[in-house]
Scaffold this motif. Structure first.
Motif, PDB file in Angstrom:
ATOM      1  N   GLY A 201     -24.166  17.097  -8.553  1.00  0.00           N
ATOM      2  CA  GLY A 201     -24.214  18.380  -9.239  1.00  0.00           C
ATOM      3  C   GLY A 201     -25.612  18.920  -9.398  1.00  0.00           C
ATOM      4  N   ALA A 202     -25.890  20.003  -8.704  1.00  0.00           N
ATOM      5  CA  ALA A 202     -27.203  20.624  -8.792  1.00  0.00           C
ATOM      6  C   ALA A 202     -27.344  21.394 -10.100  1.00  0.00           C
ATOM      7  CB  ALA A 202     -27.411  21.553  -7.607  1.00  0.00           C
ATOM      8  N   PHE A 203     -26.201  21.668 -10.743  1.00  0.00           N
ATOM      9  CA  PHE A 203     -26.198  22.450 -11.982  1.00  0.00           C
ATOM     10  C   PHE A 203     -26.791  21.668 -13.151  1.00  0.00           C
ATOM     11  CE2 PHE A 203     -22.804  19.860 -13.658  1.00  0.00           C
ATOM     12  CZ  PHE A 203     -22.200  19.402 -12.505  1.00  0.00           C
ATOM     13  N   LEU A 204     -26.891  20.345 -13.007  1.00  0.00           N
ATOM     14  CA  LEU A 204     -27.264  19.518 -14.154  1.00  0.00           C
ATOM     15  C   LEU A 204     -28.628  19.839 -14.735  1.00  0.00           C
ATOM     16  CD1 LEU A 204     -25.894  15.966 -13.383  1.00  0.00           C
ATOM     17  CD2 LEU A 204     -25.453  17.365 -15.402  1.00  0.00           C
ATOM     18  N   VAL A 205     -29.589  20.091 -13.868  1.00  0.00           N
ATOM     19  CA  VAL A 205     -30.952  20.319 -14.354  1.00  0.00           C
ATOM     20  C   VAL A 205     -30.956  21.490 -15.337  1.00  0.00           C
ATOM     21  CG1 VAL A 205     -33.264  21.070 -13.681  1.00  0.00           C
ATOM     22  CG2 VAL A 205     -32.092  19.312 -12.357  1.00  0.00           C
ATOM     23  N   GLU A 206     -30.265  22.555 -14.977  1.00  0.00           N
ATOM     24  CA  GLU A 206     -30.200  23.732 -15.855  1.00  0.00           C
ATOM     25  C   GLU A 206     -29.485  23.412 -17.162  1.00  0.00           C
ATOM     26  OE1 GLU A 206     -31.708  26.589 -16.074  1.00  0.00           O
ATOM     27  OE2 GLU A 206     -32.807  25.690 -14.409  1.00  0.00           O
ATOM     28  N   ASP A 207     -28.371  22.666 -17.053  1.00  0.00           N
ATOM     29  CA  ASP A 207     -27.613  22.295 -18.250  1.00  0.00           C
ATOM     30  C   ASP A 207     -28.484  21.498 -19.214  1.00  0.00           C
ATOM     31  OD1 ASP A 207     -25.487  23.485 -17.106  1.00  0.00           O
ATOM     32  OD2 ASP A 207     -24.344  21.657 -16.714  1.00  0.00           O
ATOM     33  N   ILE A 208     -29.262  20.599 -18.665  1.00  0.00           N
ATOM     34  CA  ILE A 208     -30.102  19.747 -19.517  1.00  0.00           C
ATOM     35  C   ILE A 208     -31.214  20.585 -20.150  1.00  0.00           C
ATOM     36  CG2 ILE A 208     -31.722  17.791 -19.501  1.00  0.00           C
ATOM     37  CD1 ILE A 208     -29.957  16.640 -17.168  1.00  0.00           C
ATOM     38  N   ARG A 209     -31.818  21.438 -19.344  1.00  0.00           N
ATOM     39  CA  ARG A 209     -32.921  22.280 -19.844  1.00  0.00           C
ATOM     40  C   ARG A 209     -32.517  23.095 -21.072  1.00  0.00           C
ATOM     41  NH1 ARG A 209     -35.251  24.488 -14.545  1.00  0.00           N
ATOM     42  NH2 ARG A 209     -36.480  22.628 -14.091  1.00  0.00           N
ATOM     43  N   LYS A 210     -31.269  23.538 -21.071  1.00  0.00           N
ATOM     44  CA  LYS A 210     -30.779  24.359 -22.183  1.00  0.00           C
ATOM     45  C   LYS A 210     -30.921  23.657 -23.530  1.00  0.00           C
ATOM     46  CE  LYS A 210     -26.821  25.555 -20.210  1.00  0.00           C
ATOM     47  NZ  LYS A 210     -25.430  25.802 -20.008  1.00  0.00           N
ATOM     48  N   PHE A 211     -30.829  22.316 -23.494  1.00  0.00           N
ATOM     49  CA  PHE A 211     -30.828  21.556 -24.743  1.00  0.00           C
ATOM     50  C   PHE A 211     -32.147  20.844 -25.020  1.00  0.00           C
ATOM     51  CE2 PHE A 211     -26.148  21.717 -24.036  1.00  0.00           C
ATOM     52  CZ  PHE A 211     -25.794  22.272 -25.249  1.00  0.00           C
ATOM     53  N   VAL A 212     -33.080  20.946 -24.082  1.00  0.00           N
ATOM     54  CA  VAL A 212     -34.338  20.227 -24.257  1.00  0.00           C
ATOM     55  C   VAL A 212     -35.306  21.076 -25.073  1.00  0.00           C
ATOM     56  CG1 VAL A 212     -36.383  19.355 -23.066  1.00  0.00           C
ATOM     57  CG2 VAL A 212     -34.111  18.766 -22.232  1.00  0.00           C
ATOM     58  N   THR A 213     -35.858  20.461 -26.124  1.00  0.00           N
ATOM     59  CA  THR A 213     -36.778  21.205 -26.992  1.00  0.00           C
ATOM     60  C   THR A 213     -38.176  20.604 -26.957  1.00  0.00           C
ATOM     61  OG1 THR A 213     -36.088  19.799 -28.830  1.00  0.00           O
ATOM     62  CG2 THR A 213     -34.964  21.909 -28.615  1.00  0.00           C
ATOM     63  N   SER A 214     -38.415  19.624 -26.103  1.00  0.00           N
ATOM     64  CA  SER A 214     -39.755  19.024 -26.048  1.00  0.00           C
ATOM     65  C   SER A 214     -40.358  19.227 -24.659  1.00  0.00           C
ATOM     66  CB  SER A 214     -39.688  17.534 -26.376  1.00  0.00           C
ATOM     67  OG  SER A 214     -39.406  16.800 -25.200  1.00  0.00           O
ATOM     68  N   GLU A 215     -41.649  18.923 -24.558  1.00  0.00           N
ATOM     69  CA  GLU A 215     -42.370  19.094 -23.289  1.00  0.00           C
ATOM     70  C   GLU A 215     -42.363  17.805 -22.472  1.00  0.00           C
ATOM     71  OE1 GLU A 215     -44.257  22.016 -22.422  1.00  0.00           O
ATOM     72  OE2 GLU A 215     -43.003  22.829 -24.034  1.00  0.00           O
ATOM     73  N   ASN A 216     -41.667  16.793 -22.957  1.00  0.00           N
ATOM     74  CA  ASN A 216     -41.708  15.494 -22.285  1.00  0.00           C
ATOM     75  C   ASN A 216     -41.244  15.588 -20.839  1.00  0.00           C
ATOM     76  OD1 ASN A 216     -42.607  14.256 -24.578  1.00  0.00           O
ATOM     77  ND2 ASN A 216     -40.563  13.771 -25.327  1.00  0.00           N
ATOM     78  N   SER A 217     -41.808  14.716 -20.018  1.00  0.00           N
ATOM     79  CA  SER A 217     -41.474  14.822 -18.602  1.00  0.00           C
ATOM     80  C   SER A 217     -40.237  13.977 -18.285  1.00  0.00           C
ATOM     81  CB  SER A 217     -42.694  14.459 -17.753  1.00  0.00           C
ATOM     82  OG  SER A 217     -42.660  13.127 -17.389  1.00  0.00           O
ATOM     83  N   TRP A 218     -39.421  14.523 -17.430  1.00  0.00           N
ATOM     84  CA  TRP A 218     -38.164  13.859 -17.063  1.00  0.00           C
ATOM     85  C   TRP A 218     -37.775  14.286 -15.658  1.00  0.00           C
ATOM     86  CZ3 TRP A 218     -33.805  17.065 -16.191  1.00  0.00           C
ATOM     87  CH2 TRP A 218     -33.924  18.391 -16.648  1.00  0.00           C
ATOM     88  N   ASN A 219     -36.960  13.485 -15.027  1.00  0.00           N
ATOM     89  CA  ASN A 219     -36.420  13.882 -13.727  1.00  0.00           C
ATOM     90  C   ASN A 219     -35.073  13.202 -13.486  1.00  0.00           C
ATOM     91  OD1 ASN A 219     -37.839  11.296 -13.224  1.00  0.00           O
ATOM     92  ND2 ASN A 219     -37.194  11.651 -11.125  1.00  0.00           N
ATOM     93  N   LEU A 220     -34.345  13.706 -12.513  1.00  0.00           N
ATOM     94  CA  LEU A 220     -33.057  13.122 -12.153  1.00  0.00           C
ATOM     95  C   LEU A 220     -33.171  12.472 -10.778  1.00  0.00           C
ATOM     96  CD1 LEU A 220     -30.510  15.941 -13.190  1.00  0.00           C
ATOM     97  CD2 LEU A 220     -31.363  14.016 -14.556  1.00  0.00           C
ATOM     98  N   VAL A 221     -32.564  11.308 -10.648  1.00  0.00           N
ATOM     99  CA  VAL A 221     -32.493  10.632  -9.349  1.00  0.00           C
ATOM    100  C   VAL A 221     -31.048  10.771  -8.873  1.00  0.00           C
ATOM    101  CG1 VAL A 221     -32.692   8.421  -8.155  1.00  0.00           C
ATOM    102  CG2 VAL A 221     -34.313   9.010  -9.973  1.00  0.00           C
ATOM    103  N   ASN A 222     -30.869  11.491  -7.795  1.00  0.00           N
ATOM    104  CA  ASN A 222     -29.500  11.880  -7.390  1.00  0.00           C
ATOM    105  C   ASN A 222     -28.869  10.985  -6.325  1.00  0.00           C
ATOM    106  OD1 ASN A 222     -28.824  14.288  -8.963  1.00  0.00           O
ATOM    107  ND2 ASN A 222     -30.673  15.128  -8.031  1.00  0.00           N
ATOM    108  N   ASP A 223     -29.465   9.827  -6.083  1.00  0.00           N
ATOM    109  CA  ASP A 223     -29.017   9.015  -4.941  1.00  0.00           C
ATOM    110  C   ASP A 223     -27.983   7.952  -5.295  1.00  0.00           C
ATOM    111  OD1 ASP A 223     -30.942  10.415  -3.553  1.00  0.00           O
ATOM    112  OD2 ASP A 223     -32.492   8.935  -4.019  1.00  0.00           O
ATOM    113  N   TYR A 224     -27.541   7.909  -6.532  1.00  0.00           N
ATOM    114  CA  TYR A 224     -26.683   6.784  -6.932  1.00  0.00           C
ATOM    115  C   TYR A 224     -25.389   7.229  -7.611  1.00  0.00           C
ATOM    116  CZ  TYR A 224     -30.987   4.344  -5.853  1.00  0.00           C
ATOM    117  OH  TYR A 224     -32.107   3.870  -5.206  1.00  0.00           O
ATOM    118  N   HIS A 225     -24.779   8.291  -7.091  1.00  0.00           N
ATOM    119  CA  HIS A 225     -23.502   8.713  -7.682  1.00  0.00           C
ATOM    120  C   HIS A 225     -22.306   8.052  -6.998  1.00  0.00           C
ATOM    121  CE1 HIS A 225     -22.985  11.256  -4.229  1.00  0.00           C
ATOM    122  NE2 HIS A 225     -24.113  11.897  -4.501  1.00  0.00           N
ATOM    123  N   PHE A 226     -22.541   7.347  -5.901  1.00  0.00           N
ATOM    124  CA  PHE A 226     -21.485   6.586  -5.216  1.00  0.00           C
ATOM    125  C   PHE A 226     -20.269   7.456  -4.859  1.00  0.00           C
ATOM    126  CE2 PHE A 226     -24.132   3.348  -6.980  1.00  0.00           C
ATOM    127  CZ  PHE A 226     -24.080   2.310  -6.072  1.00  0.00           C
ATOM    128  N   GLY A 227     -20.535   8.661  -4.404  1.00  0.00           N
ATOM    129  CA  GLY A 227     -19.435   9.508  -3.924  1.00  0.00           C
ATOM    130  C   GLY A 227     -19.028  10.587  -4.908  1.00  0.00           C
TER     131      GLY A 227
END
Ligand SMILES: *Cc1c(COP(=O)(O)O)cnc(C)c1O
Length: 307
Positions: A201-227
């Motif tokens: 799901g490419a939509f996740l980054v936007e969904d998460i951003r909506k709720f993030v209130t800090s400047e902390n760094s984060w990222n998603l690793v998309n290689d392990y959804h197993f299908g």
């Protein structure tokens, strides 16, 4: 009363992952055992429900949505039992109307007093339209699917505590993104949060951003959804069984198993600097193993065996 204990501020224990080969990479992994908080309201579902329920103790009852094996459905059912509130689960799949008694998750939820309404997959797709079909439930409090809203994020901000400030990286599984958003918000500014989506799901980054209130760094690793969501492979199941043998730590196949597989794979690829201390969040979900095993058995596939 038990619910007061369950809903107090509680910290789960961090357990060091003892795998010899990790020493070679000079990486330490610790697991925050949120799965041990409670057998039914386990892990992040407890965190996500806490404020949603505490702020709605006066409503007639609680309604929510979910698939037939949903951790969230069972958590709401059990919370209803604790608080003596009627609960209604709107379950995806009309065919379950006559088959839910074969489903381990729904059997448990019913035991805790939850009533079900089974609806078609088409109807289920359009969440906003659903309440109109149930006028008799208008006075109930409706909890969103997977429990993600601002109050859920507030609860997830309590997953980390000051005892966790020594970690450089924090890893967690991602479904709707509510849990990781809470973790990002309450992490220290030098900590980096890595999410492992359990779905494509490419939509996740936007969904998460909506709720993030800090400047902390984060990222998603998309290689392990197993299908994709709810999908597993035989390799993953065998890996879970082997991981349990070596560590005695049970993981669920849909979220924490995929994440842990991913983290260890990244360690092997030298993704982390020497000296890195990683905290991995065990978000629970173990109640779903029985249901997954029935599905696997019906397909003559390897099942999960934690014994
Ligand atoms: C629901 C769930 C997640 C995903 O949480 P989100 O807040 O939806 O991202 C992760 N792990 C487990 C075990 C879950 O049940």
């Amino acid at each position: 009363m038990e619910f007061l204990e369950v809903f107090n501020e509680i910290n789960s224990v961090n357990q060091k992952l003892e795998l010899e080969w990790l020493d070679k990479f000079k990486v330490e992994i610790w697991i925050k055992r949120e799965d041990l908080l409670h057998p039914y309201i386990s892990g992040n579902k407890f965190r996500k429900l806490k404020y949603n329920l505490l702020e709605n103790l006066n409503s007639q009852g609680w309604v929510t949505f979910g698939g037939a094996y949903s951790n969230h459905i069972l958590a709401v059912a059990y919370a209803g039992f604790l608080f003596q509130k009627p609960t209604i689960g709107i379950i995806r799949g009309e065919e379950l109307q006559h088959a839910w008694q074969q489903n381990p998750t729904l059997i448990k939820a019913a035991k805790f007093g939850m009533q079900f309404r089974f609806i078609s997959r088409e109807l289920y797709q359009n969440k906003e339209a659903i309440p109109a079909f149930f006028p008799e439930l208008q006075e109930h409090h409706w909890i969103p699917e997977g429990g993600t809203n601002a109050l859920a994020i507030k609860g997830c901000e309590e997953i980390l505590s000051n005892n966790d400030s020594e970690f450089h990286k924090i890893a967690c599984a991602v479904g709707t993104g509510g849990t990781i958003a809470g973790i990002i918000n309450s992490a220290k500014n030098y900590q980096k949060i890595i999410g492992f989506p359990a779905l494509k799901g490419a939509f996740l980054v936007e969904d998460i951003r909506k709720f993030v209130t800090s400047e902390n760094s984060w990222n998603l690793v998309n290689d392990y959804h197993f299908g994709g969501y709810g999908k597993v492979t035989s390799d993953l199941i065998k890996w879970l069984n082997e991981f349990y043998k070596q560590t005695k730590i049970p993981l669920d196949p849909l979220y924490t198993g995929k994440m842990m597989y991913g983290i260890l794979d990244l360690v092997r690829q030298n993704y982390f600097e020497r000296g890195t201390k990683i905290l991995v969040i065990h978000t629970g979900g173990l109640q779903g193993i029985d249901g997954m095993n029935e599905t696997l058995k019906n397909k003559n596939k390897t099942t999960i065996t934690y014994a």
